[in-house]
Write an enzyme that holds these catalytic residues in place. Structure first.
Site: not given
Ligand code: PBG
Length: 316
Positions: A89-90, A142-143, A160-161, A166, A249
């Site tokens: 995802k990142d 997105r959220r 962030r963090g 959080r 990103c």
């Molecule tokens: N950006 C942070 C991140 N990247 C992946 C996850 C969670 C695990 C995943 O979806 O692979 C998270 C934490 C979140 O979004 O709460």
């Protein structure tokens, strides 16, 4: 030493590079344990602090792209580590990965759900239960956009963090709710009742990708044993869509692929305006092993429906 010990020649231990957050370390330790069990080699986890972790301000000040990956890519290319574990995802969709690296495995997809969690002291346990104007923390556009569609009155605050800090701020009363990935909470062993939100997940949500040097064939072969074929199919479609959209990103993009019971791949994609007031949607199917063309097709459909303006309307 197992069968692979010999294959790995003189390397008696492998090193996995990863970010130093509790979540990243827990994920890498999980991969290390699986490799140790499968291959009978020792696997050490090496924490690497990235520019994204050091920087306290807005990510745009770092040029945004790849701020959490660059140092890890360099360590891998230089041979200081042999593997890296990333949340897919990142991994940005608009910058090419270094040619010398290759994702050798996508682990079986975990939960993709986004959950809303509430302060321990609060009576509220659902999105609908939040008072008008309640403060919700998330840094993902997105959220933010999808929350805006469900509850336009909420005040969404950029947060962030790492997950622990959080949650600390949530319990301290700074916020009325927080949106987090359920997979992340699970991997950290954090038990928090929350409400699963009816929103489309991020591209690559819940998937761990294991990166290797392209020419390190021994390690690639070993790591390939962790690969999950169904997950690979789904992420090939989602990532092709992201690339087709040139999503950065933190783009207002959601995408989720599934393998249907009949073997076809399905991909839903959505692109939002930052407040969620506008959005475009596409849903298409393909045969198996056609993830890349499916993703490209969904991206084209979204672009035809106006996705470019929505993406470019977002500040990085
Ligand atoms: N950006 C942070 C991140 N990247 C992946 C996850 C969670 C695990 C995943 O979806 O692979 C998270 C934490 C979140 O979004 O709460």
């Amino acid at each position: 030493m197992g069968e692979h010990g010999a294959v790995l020649g003189i390397r008696r231990a492998l090193r996995i590079g990863t970010r130093t957050s509790a979540l990243a370390m827990a994920q890498a330790r999980g991969v290390a344990a699986r490799l140790e069990e499968a291959a009978g080699v020792r696997v050490d986890v090496v924490g690497i602090t990235t520019a994204g972790d050091r920087h306290r301000g807005a990510l745009s000040e770092l040029g945004g792209k790849g701020a959490f990956m660059r140092e890890i890519d360099r360590a891998l290319l230089a041979g200081r580590v042999d593997l890296a574990v990333h949340c897919l995802k990142d991994v940005p969709g608009d910058v090419p990965r270094p040619a010398g690296l290759a994702f050798a495995a996508y682990l079986e997809r975990d939960d993709t759900a986004d959950v809303m969690v509430f302060p321990r002291a609060s009576q509220v346990r659902s999105l609908a239960g939040l008072a008008p104007g309640a403060r919700v923390g998330t840094s993902a556009v997105r959220r933010r956009a999808q929350l805006g569609r469900l509850r336009p009155d909420l005040r969404v605050e950029n947060l962030r963090g790492n997950v622990d800090s959080r949650l600390g701020r949530l319990d301290a009363g700074e916020l009325d709710a927080l949106v987090l990935a359920r997979a992340g909470l699970r991997r950290l062993g954090i038990e928090r009742a929350g409400e699963v939100l009816d929103i489309v997940p991020a591209v690559g949500a819940g998937v761990l990708a294991v990166d290797c040097r392209r020419d390190d064939l021994d390690v690639r072969k070993l790591v390939r044993g962790l690969d999950d074929e169904d997950t690979r199919q789904c992420v090939s479609a989602e990532r092709a869509m992201l690339q087709g959209l040139q999503g950065h990103c933190n783009s207002p993009i959601a995408g989720h692929a599934r393998l249907e019971r009949d073997g076809r791949l399905s991909l839903r994609g959505m692109v939002f305006a930052c407040d969620g007031a506008k959005s475009v949607y596409a849903h298409e199917w393909s045969g198996p092993d056609e993830g890349e063309s499916l993703g490209a097709r969904v991206a084209r459909d979204l672009l035809r429906k106006g996705a470019r303006d929505l993406i470019d309307g977002m500040p990085l």
